[in-house]
Structure formats: structure tokens, C-alpha cells
Design a protein around this motif. Structure first.
Motif, PDB file in Angstrom:
ATOM      1  N   TYR A 238       0.796  -1.230   0.000  1.00 24.11           N
ATOM      2  CA  TYR A 238       0.000   0.000   0.000  1.00 24.11           C
ATOM      3  C   TYR A 238       0.833   1.287   0.000  1.00 24.11           C
ATOM      4  N   LEU A 239       2.070   1.213   0.460  1.00 26.20           N
ATOM      5  CA  LEU A 239       2.883   2.423   0.573  1.00 26.20           C
ATOM      6  C   LEU A 239       4.058   2.457  -0.394  1.00 26.20           C
ATOM      7  N   GLY A 240       4.352   1.338  -1.013  1.00 28.17           N
ATOM      8  CA  GLY A 240       5.453   1.301  -1.975  1.00 28.17           C
ATOM      9  C   GLY A 240       6.566   0.377  -1.522  1.00 28.17           C
ATOM     10  N   PRO A 241       7.340  -0.148  -2.461  1.00 29.61           N
ATOM     11  CA  PRO A 241       8.388  -1.135  -2.141  1.00 29.61           C
ATOM     12  C   PRO A 241       9.542  -0.566  -1.331  1.00 29.61           C
ATOM     13  N   ASP A 242       9.705   0.738  -1.325  1.00 31.71           N
ATOM     14  CA  ASP A 242      10.838   1.336  -0.611  1.00 31.71           C
ATOM     15  C   ASP A 242      10.498   1.728   0.831  1.00 31.71           C
ATOM     16  N   GLU A 243       9.256   1.511   1.231  1.00 38.77           N
ATOM     17  CA  GLU A 243       8.842   1.920   2.576  1.00 38.77           C
ATOM     18  C   GLU A 243       9.199   0.833   3.590  1.00 38.77           C
ATOM     19  N   ASP A 244      10.013   1.189   4.573  1.00 43.95           N
ATOM     20  CA  ASP A 244      10.422   0.251   5.612  1.00 43.95           C
ATOM     21  C   ASP A 244       9.521   0.416   6.830  1.00 43.95           C
ATOM     22  N   PHE A 245       8.895  -0.674   7.255  1.00 43.06           N
ATOM     23  CA  PHE A 245       7.933  -0.591   8.360  1.00 43.06           C
ATOM     24  C   PHE A 245       8.589  -0.104   9.642  1.00 43.06           C
ATOM     25  N   TYR A 246       9.776  -0.587   9.939  1.00 42.35           N
ATOM     26  CA  TYR A 246      10.412  -0.202  11.200  1.00 42.35           C
ATOM     27  C   TYR A 246      10.680   1.308  11.233  1.00 42.35           C
ATOM     28  N   GLN A 247      11.180   1.866  10.134  1.00 44.73           N
ATOM     29  CA  GLN A 247      11.414   3.313  10.086  1.00 44.73           C
ATOM     30  C   GLN A 247      10.119   4.087  10.192  1.00 44.73           C
ATOM     31  N   LEU A 248       9.077   3.559   9.569  1.00 46.77           N
ATOM     32  CA  LEU A 248       7.758   4.194   9.642  1.00 46.77           C
ATOM     33  C   LEU A 248       7.242   4.196  11.085  1.00 46.77           C
ATOM     34  N   MET A 249       7.460   3.074  11.778  1.00 40.62           N
ATOM     35  CA  MET A 249       6.951   2.926  13.136  1.00 40.62           C
ATOM     36  C   MET A 249       7.603   3.899  14.111  1.00 40.62           C
ATOM     37  N   ILE A 250       8.892   4.157  13.958  1.00 38.27           N
ATOM     38  CA  ILE A 250       9.588   5.015  14.926  1.00 38.27           C
ATOM     39  C   ILE A 250       9.536   6.491  14.548  1.00 38.27           C
ATOM     40  N   ASP A 251       8.785   6.824  13.500  1.00 36.69           N
ATOM     41  CA  ASP A 251       8.769   8.200  12.997  1.00 36.69           C
ATOM     42  C   ASP A 251       7.614   9.031  13.558  1.00 36.69           C
ATOM     43  N   ALA A 252       7.085   8.653  14.719  1.00 37.65           N
ATOM     44  CA  ALA A 252       6.007   9.442  15.331  1.00 37.65           C
ATOM     45  C   ALA A 252       6.524  10.812  15.766  1.00 37.65           C
ATOM     46  N   ASP A 253       5.625  11.791  15.751  1.00 35.59           N
ATOM     47  CA  ASP A 253       6.017  13.147  16.151  1.00 35.59           C
ATOM     48  C   ASP A 253       6.228  13.250  17.658  1.00 35.59           C
ATOM     49  N   ILE A 254       5.270  12.722  18.425  1.00 33.63           N
ATOM     50  CA  ILE A 254       5.353  12.773  19.883  1.00 33.63           C
ATOM     51  C   ILE A 254       5.042  11.386  20.446  1.00 33.63           C
ATOM     52  N   TRP A 255       5.844  10.983  21.422  1.00 30.34           N
ATOM     53  CA  TRP A 255       5.635   9.708  22.123  1.00 30.34           C
ATOM     54  C   TRP A 255       5.157  10.039  23.535  1.00 30.34           C
TER      55      TRP A 255
END
Length: 527
Positions: A238-255
Motif C-alpha cells: 500500500y505504501l510502496g516497495p521502498d517503505e520500511d515498516f520499522y522506520q515508519l513505526m519510529i517516525d512518530a512526532d510525539i511519544w
């Protein structure tokens, strides 16, 4: 006087839009106890004028479809993380833990349950796919113009949907997949930061550090397997072959982290981590009449309450009977939240209920002790009200939560394998009741926890609204989030400098060798 009135009116006009203008928040919650604390946060956001929209599955058993403070979109699914899966996991853990050695327990939790964990993540993956494949729902979500996504990232649905909708992301978080959230974004030396499940404190011997390393490696393997087998495929689809889930997961603005350093061990952190431990805690309200009468009937002895949380509705019959028999020998009155078959040994001093106002009971003047499984919500409420704990952990982080209290002298831990042997349960309760240091230590922690410049809930609300106002918080994200592991640890720099030193050394060696050879040849010719 007129000037003062004009200034007051002007100040009111300046402040009014900021305090009353609500935003649109898309919420992607998690079931069980995670929903309980998320729901408290949502009620606070609603009271500040924000519009809340929740996406839930048709199999949801905690998140209701109808509410006065949020609207919902219900996504039809064939399966979900429901009571059946959770009950199966709980029963398996309880049965195994009762007769297991520590090593076997570790192997069971880390390897034996891996297939079940992958099954649960797969169900979540199917749920995410069902949302994105619903073109009408996606069109509606995009047309609504949400300001932010609020989610709990212990499962992978929220980060993927936030990225797909291109929205800022805020986490109500303590756990990722399957590690404690700090490990994903902050420097985490495992020489003194214990890994979840290790049962260690921040003071470790050499062999404890070896154990911690093993647990860390296993947790990383689990995270890799879950991410690659389930969520990475969805990202690529859904997001493209270059999208890494782990990088996406840690990219939140505020935790928004559901701990604080009164409870947790001191450790490195990051600018976009906001601590809101105990945000769900509040002063006790009056009890319902029947409960108040029961509590007052305890006299000077006071009351004990027991709850093993959302997922443990019943215990093996022999264990439940042992616990009930131990309660019957105490002078205190006992309120026990338990949905299983009524134990045969229940005493006249014990009231068994399907539900109880836990926070209000913990804040009651007659409370003496809390028997708990060690979930984050219950532990934080006990800490807030200064009530000592006898812990009976079942799975995942519960032992580690209780260990943080025991390490500070405010709790006593029992294991499932020992709770019903040699009167251990009764002895633990009597020890905590009769030794004043447990209550004194817990009340000291309570004073530390309450002594803050701003309430945890207000802190959480401010940062959610901050992200909404500024369309994210990119300025707080460290550059490390986008760095490869070898760049982050300067492996490439070390190799380069090592290579440069080696080159200089070899060049010097060969230069000296050439000079020596030239001098030797000159000497031979001269002779």
C-alpha cells in the motif's frame, strides 16, 4: 476602569480561539487494558472541544460503537484480536508457568508462543488491509481533514494508516513490537537498562548482564519476524516497495510515554518523548452504597482488594481455592474481582464481584493492600494512592512492573508456580500488612509522583494539541531516526579511521624498508 474592561475583553478575544477551537483527531486504538487508558485520554480531549473519530473492527469487544464523545467507523473483519485469542494465550501461560523452571518459562514465552503472536499480528494486518481496501471509507477519512492520528503502537495498524493518510502521528505508548518503546528511539545501553521480561533491575552483575543481552537479542528477533512476516508486506503493498515498516513505526512526532522516573529506572531519553505516567489517576470518588457499607464493616482492620486485570477472568480451581482460603484467615475484609466459578473456600469476609471501582477503592482511607497482576494501569493507580502491593504477575511486562516496586521496597512478588504452595500467598499478604516499611515506601513514591509542576494529563493534552497546531513536531525528531545502524554506531567512521591508520602504518613501514634497502645497496657498492 473602562481601560481595564477593554484590556480584559481584548485578552479574552485573543485567548478564546486557542482554548475553544477544536480539531479533528483520528484514533486507532487497541483492545483490552490499552483501551481503558486511551478512553480516559479521549474523554479529556473531548472536554476540550475536539472531535474524535475511532476506527474499530466488527470483532471489537471493548470499544463500543456508540458513544456521546466520539464517533466510529466499524470495519468488517473475519477475525481479530478477540477474547478467544487472549483467553487461549492466558490459559496457556498460566498452565505452563505453574510447573515450569525459569529457563523453560523463558523459552515458552519467547519461542513457544511465537506462532500465536504471529497469528495475532496477522489478524491486525488483515484489519489494516480491510480499512485501506475500503475505498469509500478512505475517501471519507481524507475528506474529513484530520489534524492528527492518535494511536497505541503495540500493534502495527496505527503507523501504517497515519502514513497512508499522510497525517502527523502521536503515540499513547509504552510497548512496541514486542519491546519497550525507549529501545526503538533512545540510546539504550543494556549494561544497565533491563529488557522487558528479563526480571532484572538497573543494577546488574556480570551474569545478569549476559542474561539481559540474551533477552535483548531474542526480543529483536521477535520484532524482526513479526515486522517482516506481517507489516512489511502491507507497507510494500500500500505504501510502496521502498517503505520500511520499522522506520515508519519510529517516525512518530510525539511519544506520550505511560511511565515516569518515579516508577521506572533512570535512562537516556529523547526530546519528543513526553512522560505522562499516572495520567489516568485521580482522587477517589464516593463508593456505591453497598460497597461503602461493606468497607465500613471492616472496622479498624481495613480492606484488601484483588484484581488480576482485564484478561485473567478466572484461575485454575485449586489455585482459586488456595487464594480464597488465605483471604478467609485474615481479619481484613476483601473485595475480589473474579469472574470464574466461586471458590469453595470463600470466607464471610470476602466479597466477590464482576467489577469494582478500583481507583476509588485504592483511594479509600480504609485500604490496606492491593493484590494485583502488575498491569501498568493498576500499578500506577496504587503508586498514586500510596497503597502497597502483593503482585501475582501472569505475562509480558507485569513481573517487570512489580519488580520496580519491589526494588523500592513497596511490593512483594509471588509467581504462579509458588502462589498455592506452603501458604506462600497468606505469608506474603501478612508480611506486607504487618511490616510498616512497605506502606511507608509506597507513600514516599506517591509523594514524589504527585510533586510535579504540571499534571500528567495536562502535559499529554498540551503536546497532542501542539502537534495539531504545528502540523507535526519535526524539530524534535533526532537525526538518528533516519540513520542506518552502521552510521548510527559510527562503524563506517571507525573502519575509515582504522583503514587510514593502517595505510599510514604500512606506508611508513614500506618507506623505512625502502630506505634500509637503499642504504644496504649503497654500502655494498662502496665496499
Amino acid at each position: 476602569m473602562r481601560l481595564i474592561c477593554c484590556c480584559s475583553a481584548l485578552l479574552l478575544l485573543v485567548l478564546l480561539p486557542r482554548t475553544c477551537q477544536g480539531g479533528n483527531i483520528l484514533v486507532i486504538p487497541t483492545e483490552g487494558s490499552h483501551w481503558i487508558n486511551m478512553d480516559i485520554l479521549l474523554q479529556a480531549l473531548h472536554s476540550r472541544g475536539h472531535n474524535l473519530t475511532i476506527i474499530r473492527s466488527s470483532k471489537s469487544w471493548y470499544i463500543k460503537d456508540n458513544s456521546t464523545y466520539y464517533s466510529t467507523y466499524t470495519v468488517p473483519v473475519e477475525r481479530s484480536i478477540d477474547k478467544e485469542i487472549i483467553t487461549r494465550i492466558m490459559s496457556s501461560i498460566i498452565d505452563f508457568e505453574r510447573g515450569a523452571l525459569p529457563l523453560m518459562s523463558f523459552l515458552h514465552s519467547s519461542v513457544g508462543l511465537l506462532d500465536t503472536v504471529i497469528e495475532a499480528h496477522t489478524a491486525v494486518g488483515e484489519y489494516v488491509s480491510a480499512i485501506i481496501d475500503d475505498r469509500e471509507l478512505i475517501r471519507t477519512l481524507k475528506d474529513t481533514k484530520f489534524d492528527v492520528v492518535l494511536t497505541d503502537p503495540c500493534w502495527g495498524s496505527g503507523p501504517i494508516l497515519a502514513k497512508y493518510l499522510n497525517l502527523p502521528l502521536v503515540y499513547n505508548v509504552r510497548w512496541l513490537i514486542p519491546e519497550e518503546a525507549h529501545f526503538a528511539i533512545a540510546p539504550s545501553p543494556i549494561s544497565y537498562i533491563p529488557v522487558a521480561g528479563s526480571g532484572l533491575t538497573d543494577k546488574m552483575s556480570f551474569f545478569q548482564r549476559v542474561k539481559n543481552m540474551i533477552f535483548y537479542v531474542v526480543s529483536q528477533i521477535q520484532a524482526h519476524v513479526a515486522a517482516k512476516q506481517v507489516y512489511q508486506k502491507i507497507c510494500e503493498k500500500y505504501l510502496g516497495p521502498d517503505e520500511d515498516f520499522y522506520q515508519l513505526m519510529i517516525d512518530a512526532d510525539i511519544w506520550l510515554m505511560r511511565v515516569d522516573f518515579v516508577f521506572d529506572y533512570p535512562r537516556p531519553t529523547m526530546p519528543n518523548v513526553v512522560y505522562m505516567g499516572g495520567f489516568q489517576c485521580k482522587p477517589a470518588k464516593p463508593l456505591p452504597q453497598h460497597l461503602e457499607e461493606f468497607v465500613q464493616s471492616s472496622g479498624e482492620h481495613g480492606i484488601i482488594i484483588m484484581s488480576l486485570g482485564t484478561f485473567v477472568s478466572e484461575l485454575p480451581a485449586d489455585m482459586a481455592n488456595e487464594i480464597a482460603a488465605a483471604f478467609a484467615k485474615l481479619p481484613q475484609k476483601v473485595i475480589w474481582r473474579y469472574k470464574g466459578s466461586r471458590p469453595d473456600t470463600v470466607g464471610n469476609n470476602t466479597l466477590i464481584v464482576d467489577w469494582m471501582p478500583q481507583n476509588d477503592l485504592l483511594g479509600h482511607p480504609k485500604i490496606k493492600l492491593f493484590v494485583a497482576h502488575g498491569g501498568t494501569n493498576g500499578v500506577q493507580e496504587a503508586l498514586y494512592h500510596g497503597v502497597p502491593v502483593v503482585g501475582l504477575p501472569v505475562f509480558f511486562d507485569q513481573y517487570d512492573n512489580l519488580l520496580r516496586l519491589e526494588y523500592r521496597g513497596a511490593a512483594k512478588i509471588l509467581t504462579l508456580s509458588t502462589v498455592d504452595k506452603d501458604n506462600n500467598f497468606l505469608k506474603a499478604i501478612q508480611e506486607v500488612l504487618n511490616e510498616p516499611s512497605y506502606r511507608m515506601n509506597m507513600q514516599r513514591l506517591s509523594r514524589l509522583h504527585r510533586d510535579q509542576p504540571i499534571r500528567p494529563m495536562d502535559n499529554a493534552l498540551f503536546w497532542i494539541e501542539f502537534v495539531m497546531r504545528h502540523k507535526g513536531a519535526a524539530h524534535l525528531k533526532p537525526a538518528s531516526l533516519s540513520m542506518s545502524w552502521y552510521s548510527y554506531h559510527s562503524v563506517d567512521v571507525v573502519l575509515f579511521l582504522g583503514g587510514a591508520v593502517l595505510l599510514v602504518f604500512l606506508s611508513t613501514f614500506f618507506l623505512i624498508r625502502c630506505l634500509c634497502n637503499a642504504m644496504c645497496k649503497s654500502k655494498v657498492k662502496h665496499e
